[in-house]
Structures are given as C-alpha cells and as structure tokens.
Design an enzyme around this catalytic site. Sequence first.
Site: not given
Length: 275
Positions: A76, A229
């Site tokens: 992400d 991430h």
Amino acid sequence: MIILLFIVGFSFRGTEDDVIVAVQKHGPPNEIPMLKNSPELKQTMKGSTYADSIIQKEKELIQQEENQKIVYLTFDDGPSSDANQLLDVLDHYRAKATFFMLAPQIKAHPEVVKRMVKTGYAVGLHGVTHDAHQFYHSKKSPLHEMQEDQKVLEKITGVKSTLIRTPYGSVPYMLDSYRKEIESYGFQLWDWDIDSDDWKSNSKAFVYRVINEIKLMESVGKHPVILMHDRGPTIKYLPILLNWLNKNHFVTKNLEESMDAYSFKCNDRCHPFGS
C-alpha cells in the site's frame, strides 16, 4: 480462444497438420484453453476425444491449483521513491505482488508504475488523500477518490484497474451504503488476511509475524492476502520473507479482477468517521 478454434477445425478436418501449421503461424496461446469459459464451444465439442482431453487437463489444472501453497503479497501507499528497489527485490525472487497506489504518488513516479505493468505485477487503487476525514466524508467521497485514482493510473499506464483498497481498511468507516456505491461502479474492494504491521517499526520483526501467520493459515488451507507497505525498512527486510517462502515452496500470485474480492464485513462494527 484461438487455440480452441484450431481444435474445433481439427475435429472436423481430422488431421493434425492444420493445427500444427496454425500454431506455427500464430504462435502458442497465452494460456491453456478452458472449455468451462466457453459453454457454446463445449457443447459443440461434447463427446469428442479432443473435448475429453481438454476437460481432463482442466481438472488437472484445478487440482494443481488447489494443492499449491499460495500467498498474495500486497503493498500500500506507493509508489514511493524506493519502489524501483522494491521491484528489484521482487524480480530477484521471481515474486508476484499487487500494488494499491495513491494518485499523487503515481503522478510523482510514473516510470516505476509503467515498469510494474510491463513486468506483470497487478496494479490497484488506494485513493487520493489517504486522509480518513476526507476519504470517509460521505458515501460519494470514496467513489470519487477511487475514480480519480483510476483515471490517473489509466492515463499513465493504459490500465483501467477496478481493484481497490481503502485507507486503513474497510472497517470501521466503510459503511454498507459506501460499499454499495463503489460496487455499483464496478470496483472490487480488497482487505487482507494478514496485517504485517510493518509500518510500526523499522525492524525485521514484521517478517516473523507474517511467517507465523502464514503457518497458521496454511494449517487451515487458506491462501492469505498479506498487507505490507511500500517503504524503505519493509524493502530492506523483505528478502528474508521471500527466501522463506521459496524454501517452503510457496507460490506468490497477483490479485486478479476475475477473483472474488475479500473484504471485512461490517457486522455492526462500522460507523461514520468521527462518531
């Protein structure tokens, strides 16, 4: 479909030469044909030796898929300034991954997004602001952010992705009315099975957390979607995880639009942001 048409022609003409010549001229198909995806053709070929052989191959492929140890790596908040390094690591281990990206970051790093698409990674949408107050302001605001993100990604790559992940996950702020709104426009909402918590520190602790969770999910036959991430410390320690996956015979795959999207259910847990 091309190869299936060749096979149909083969069944009528009764010679292998036509199929061989056609394949030599046009090249092999991109994927193994599946009769289940073409019911009309399946009915036409029903009972033939060729249909039976394809159906048997389909069964073998389905069984092979069920027996595979699959994980879905997702990243992400990118693409970050370190995204090329992230792709280098994934490429080195021949790992697939899905990237849920923010519109401003896509604009800031267009070349790495093009590289993702060219290399065969899955690209998805994460919105524009990553601000919960703005993103969950109304049932229209998640839709508008995803539509804007979609336009930016398509303009740069030519890919019109419908894969989305909302900031901070869909619970507790993604109300049922919000979900219906985005789904009515064809978006597919993805959450995760394993939260790495990689953003909480700059250490490699997240790797062992993920490995332990994978072991638990493997024991019940699930193929986990793993949240990470696009950030420097995650990239630094990612090889430890990828090396473990390879040694333990796991296969990494992209999330695809043909899959049934997995998202958290509200179950009376959702409420408007700020309430």
